[in-house]
Design a protein around this motif. Structure first.
Motif, PDB file in Angstrom:
ATOM      1  N   SER A   1       0.828  -1.207   0.000  1.00 42.71           N
ATOM      2  CA  SER A   1       0.000   0.000   0.000  1.00 42.71           C
ATOM      3  C   SER A   1       0.857   1.248   0.000  1.00 42.71           C
ATOM      4  O   SER A   1       1.713   1.435   0.859  1.00 42.71           O
TER       5      SER A   1
ATOM      6  N   LYS B   1       3.600  15.300  -0.965  1.00 42.20           N
ATOM      7  CA  LYS B   1       5.057  15.196  -1.083  1.00 42.20           C
ATOM      8  C   LYS B   1       5.523  14.057  -0.199  1.00 42.20           C
ATOM      9  O   LYS B   1       5.206  14.044   1.003  1.00 42.20           O
ATOM     10  N   ASP B   2       6.292  13.155  -0.742  1.00 43.13           N
ATOM     11  CA  ASP B   2       6.825  12.053   0.053  1.00 43.13           C
ATOM     12  C   ASP B   2       8.039  11.502  -0.676  1.00 43.13           C
ATOM     13  O   ASP B   2       7.911  10.792  -1.662  1.00 43.13           O
ATOM     14  N   ASN B   3       9.220  11.869  -0.203  1.00 42.75           N
ATOM     15  CA  ASN B   3      10.448  11.404  -0.857  1.00 42.75           C
ATOM     16  C   ASN B   3      11.136  10.327  -0.029  1.00 42.75           C
ATOM     17  O   ASN B   3      12.289  10.449   0.345  1.00 42.75           O
ATOM     18  N   THR B   4      10.393   9.245   0.231  1.00 35.28           N
ATOM     19  CA  THR B   4      10.983   8.144   0.992  1.00 35.28           C
ATOM     20  C   THR B   4      11.073   6.890   0.132  1.00 35.28           C
ATOM     21  O   THR B   4      10.508   5.861   0.453  1.00 35.28           O
ATOM     22  N   GLY B   5      11.782   7.022  -0.972  1.00 29.54           N
ATOM     23  CA  GLY B   5      12.052   5.813  -1.738  1.00 29.54           C
ATOM     24  C   GLY B   5      11.485   5.824  -3.140  1.00 29.54           C
ATOM     25  O   GLY B   5      10.986   6.843  -3.615  1.00 29.54           O
ATOM     26  N   TYR B   6      11.583   4.667  -3.795  1.00 30.46           N
ATOM     27  CA  TYR B   6      11.216   4.563  -5.208  1.00 30.46           C
ATOM     28  C   TYR B   6       9.724   4.831  -5.407  1.00 30.46           C
ATOM     29  O   TYR B   6       8.901   4.558  -4.541  1.00 30.46           O
ATOM     30  N   ASP B   7       9.409   5.298  -6.584  1.00 24.63           N
ATOM     31  CA  ASP B   7       8.031   5.630  -6.916  1.00 24.63           C
ATOM     32  C   ASP B   7       7.276   4.362  -7.336  1.00 24.63           C
ATOM     33  O   ASP B   7       7.002   4.138  -8.518  1.00 24.63           O
ATOM     34  N   LEU B   8       6.932   3.559  -6.341  1.00 23.04           N
ATOM     35  CA  LEU B   8       6.231   2.300  -6.623  1.00 23.04           C
ATOM     36  C   LEU B   8       4.836   2.577  -7.181  1.00 23.04           C
ATOM     37  O   LEU B   8       4.315   1.790  -7.978  1.00 23.04           O
TER      38      LEU B   8
ATOM     39  N   SER C   1       3.866   4.997  -9.297  1.00 25.74           N
ATOM     40  CA  SER C   1       3.934   5.205 -10.749  1.00 25.74           C
ATOM     41  C   SER C   1       4.327   3.929 -11.486  1.00 25.74           C
ATOM     42  O   SER C   1       3.929   3.714 -12.630  1.00 25.74           O
ATOM     43  N   LEU C   2       5.116   3.101 -10.820  1.00 23.60           N
ATOM     44  CA  LEU C   2       5.539   1.849 -11.463  1.00 23.60           C
ATOM     45  C   LEU C   2       4.348   0.918 -11.663  1.00 23.60           C
ATOM     46  O   LEU C   2       4.179   0.307 -12.733  1.00 23.60           O
TER      47      LEU C   2
END
Lengths: 466, 466
Positions: free
Chosen positions: A177, A184-191, A193-194
């Motif tokens: 989830s 805004k949330d820059n804690t890791g890969y953009d799962l 969008s993937l």
């Protein structure tokens, strides 16, 4: 216990459809262009059940074909011919979990139809801009799995741009989830969008948090006559620079397409007194009740004086605006009455749309004399539905037999211009083999590596996309 | 031939810096908070050389730390202490490859500074909205690697939302390009978004195609006095619904922060005659020369009548608007004069920002009596820089010794509200261990699986993020 019995114990007996007639309704898409067979249709009620179903299928190596409203155009939601796959229908996951006007976010389950999502936004005086011809039956899950586009991409982006997070079940049943109201949330890969746009091959999206927007207070719709696509491009640039995000949609249509609609779609009429070779349909919206009409009229006066457009009709009522849009939205339907049609959902850099339309039209008519190109669509995104109607008097089957060759010609021109062979419909099975030929090898390798890392047994929508 | 010699033959001898002093300039970030050692600094000139460098490092299992303008705040661009990693400086990849106002797209190499990117857009009468305090020295490559935010996210989104495609070199030297001017392309996984924000752990971004926007013709900047953050939230909602995308930035500041700036930053002055407990700074922009000022003034009259705001100062010149913004942008700097400061870059759902500020301020002052919270930042995105200045008279080192405990308290409240412990600065080394504790395990597993699939030897920015 065999798989079907286990699935029945997970979702309830009546939610595992195994009769041939029951399956048939899901195993074929409405146009009949794609059909398959399936072991069963499984209809879980919630994410926990989806998780159980996927764990069972992964364990047994059973292919799972996720399906929403079954409106996809590239066969992504249809099982293969083996009869060994199951169809995972998300239609029972249809709860609107939360609509939050303060955070401008709503969380919907995958089976919520796009029309219900739009209504949920309106119910709190907000706007959800995703809009497609099939919005009455397509679902948010399918919209996200395919990164659906539609008519408002020029102003709001595709489905991916509208999502804040998703809930998805991975191949082995783990629930991932990223649901969130955060901007805004820059804690890791953009799962998020993937997973969006992965066509059910990396995970099954079960819910999503979508952005809400302020509801425009005034809209204005304009139908313009044009001499050529290059004028449409200049007009689009002018509208964009003068009105910015108030320009909400910008569509292009050729006269032949309008002729088809006027001829075959009851109740349609030409908004302009004279004929033009091309037409643009533009929607504008404003956050204020007044002002937008004056701004649009001023822009029209200048663009007309500059020779960009011929006459323009401004919708004076919502009903008239709907009439204008019906002309545009009936374009595919109207082509059916003109015999066979060979279709392309392509995009090019927007500056190259006139060159693309010109070159592709020449090439196709040189290849099949008398063929009638009907290039229309989302010009503001560089996305042209390059549909070609058969020559008058030709046998439909003779024309359609040349589908692959015509595709080859058109896609060749698209490739030369750095375009895409699937602008908004996705890859599915229809363009899977094509993708292998046209996509950069390193990109394909990266996609395959990611697929293998998240679905090592290859149970998620096998044979689709990759 | 050893690695350094091979690297020298790839990029030229003078572009492999191996002297201790030469390395030191790159191995430490400007504030001195993160420093490491390195085998060498390698400065390729183009993507082909980056490819060669990565292939060599991958072969030898050498860790590579990509670096742009070295302005990151979480240590993502700093090598570890081993002295065995190389720093890969992208600063020589500084070509602006293409600026295309027709397609509203520009392609820049990674080492182009953000300020140059903004100027390139202006040179063709377009607007590139990414804007950060460090824009004079930070680079597009770093902006994308960290998915940089800044002050215009509320209207335009973060760096990821501004990219149309990237060129990146994978761990083994393969070049992956999704560079494109297309606005729509549904041919597979969103590799662009995956690489953006991956902090150099999945690939080294060497170039990107970024979106251009119409250039606003009029701007207006307003500085407002407020009684409490809840009023700021209501005011933001009102501005957004009345002005939509014309609202370009919405920042929140506490009186104590303004006091610090007025006290320590030469030339600063309070824009308002009376003091307020809180302030909002809002920017508006319009595509038309006129109208926006009237719209903003009308909105201000109504919001003031509704009791949302106290007095408001409207900048009457660009210079005055810059003065207002300097107050906001000096907030971190001014805190330095007040002793130690414990910082947090967090986000919560925007509707929860007042509750977050209230609860975190109480908790921190209960834990350290006399501690002075200075919560400010991008309220329109729910992104609060929750900085805490030390109590007056306390030893700085005693205060800073409680950094982890204060973090724990603040991040606990963030977690309870469904927020993020890194809204815009990224994870780097600073928050790597924290991430392991707060991120959902399935998301971490998926991230590790993807990392292993694209960088099996783990040579890309080892020890960062994951």
């Amino acid at each position: 216990m065999d798989l079907l019995a286990r699935l029945a114990s997970a979702v309830g007996e009546k939610n595992v459809l195994a009769g041939p007639d029951e399956i048939a309704a899901y195993a074929q898409e409405p146009r009949g262009l794609f059909q398959g067979r399936a072991l069963a249709v499984v209809k879980p009620a919630n994410v926990a059940q989806v998780s159980q179903v996927l764990a069972l299928c992964n364990e047994s190596g059973t292919g799972v074909v996720p399906q929403g409203g079954n409106t996809g155009l590239v066969g992504g939601q249809t099982p293969d011919a083996s009869g060994l796959q199951i169809i995972l229908s998300l239609l029972r996951l249809d709860r609107i979990r939360d609509v939050d006007p303060l955070c401008d976010a709503m969380t919907l389950e995958a089976g919520v139809t796009l029309a219900r999502a739009q209504e949920a936004a309106e119910s709190v005086d907000r706007y959800f801009p995703l809009s497609l011809a099939s919005e009455g039956s397509c679902t948010i899950g399918g919209n996200l799995a395919t990164n659906a586009g539609g008519v408002h991409v020029v102003s709001y982006g595709s489905a991916r741009a509208l999502a804040l997070g998703v809930e998805a079940v991975l191949a082995d049943g783990r629930i991932l989830s990223t649901l969130s109201k955060l901007r805004k949330d820059n804690t890791g890969y953009d799962l998020t969008s993937l997973l969006i746009g992965s066509e059910g091959t990396l995970g099954v999206i079960t819910a999503a948090t979508m952005k809400l927007f302020p509801r425009p207070r005034a809209r204005i719709c304009v139908f313009l006559g044009l001499s050529e696509p290059a004028r449409a491009l200049a007009l689009f640039g002018e509208f964009k620079s003068r009105l910015g995000p108030e320009l909400q949609a910008f569509e292009l249509m050729p006269r032949i397409g309008l002729d088809f609609v006027l001829r075959h779609i009851p109740g349609s009429r030409d908004p302009l007194p004279e004929q033009y070779p091309w037409y643009a349909l533009a929607d504008f919206a404003s956050m204020q009740d007044d002002g937008i009409e004056d701004r649009v009229i001023a822009a029209l006066a200048d663009t007309e004086a500059a020779g960009l457009s011929g006459a323009a009709a401004i919708a004076s009522s919502l009903a008239q605006a709907e009439d204008f849009w019906r002309l545009r939205e009936s374009m595919s339907e109207a082509q059916k009455f003109e015999g066979g049609s060979i279709k392309h959902d392509v995009s090019v850099p927007i500056g190259d749309t006139p060159a693309f339309i010109d070159e592709a039209s020449r090439a196709v008519t040189a290849f099949i004399p008398g063929a009638r190109p009907v290039p229309f669509g989302h010009m503001g995104d560089g996305n042209i539905h390059f549909n070609v109607s058969q020559p008058l008097g030709m046998e439909k089957s003779d024309f359609l037999a040349r589908w692959d060759e015509v595709n080859e010609i058109v896609h060749g021109i698209v490739a030369k211009l750095g375009g895409s062979v699937s602008a908004e419909h996705g890859v599915g099975v229809l363009k899977r083999d094509l993708l292998r030929r046209v996509k950069a090898p390193v990109a394909l390798e990266a996609m395959r590596a990611i697929k293998a890392s998240l679905d090592p047994k290859g149970v998620l929508n096998p044979g689709k996309l990759l």
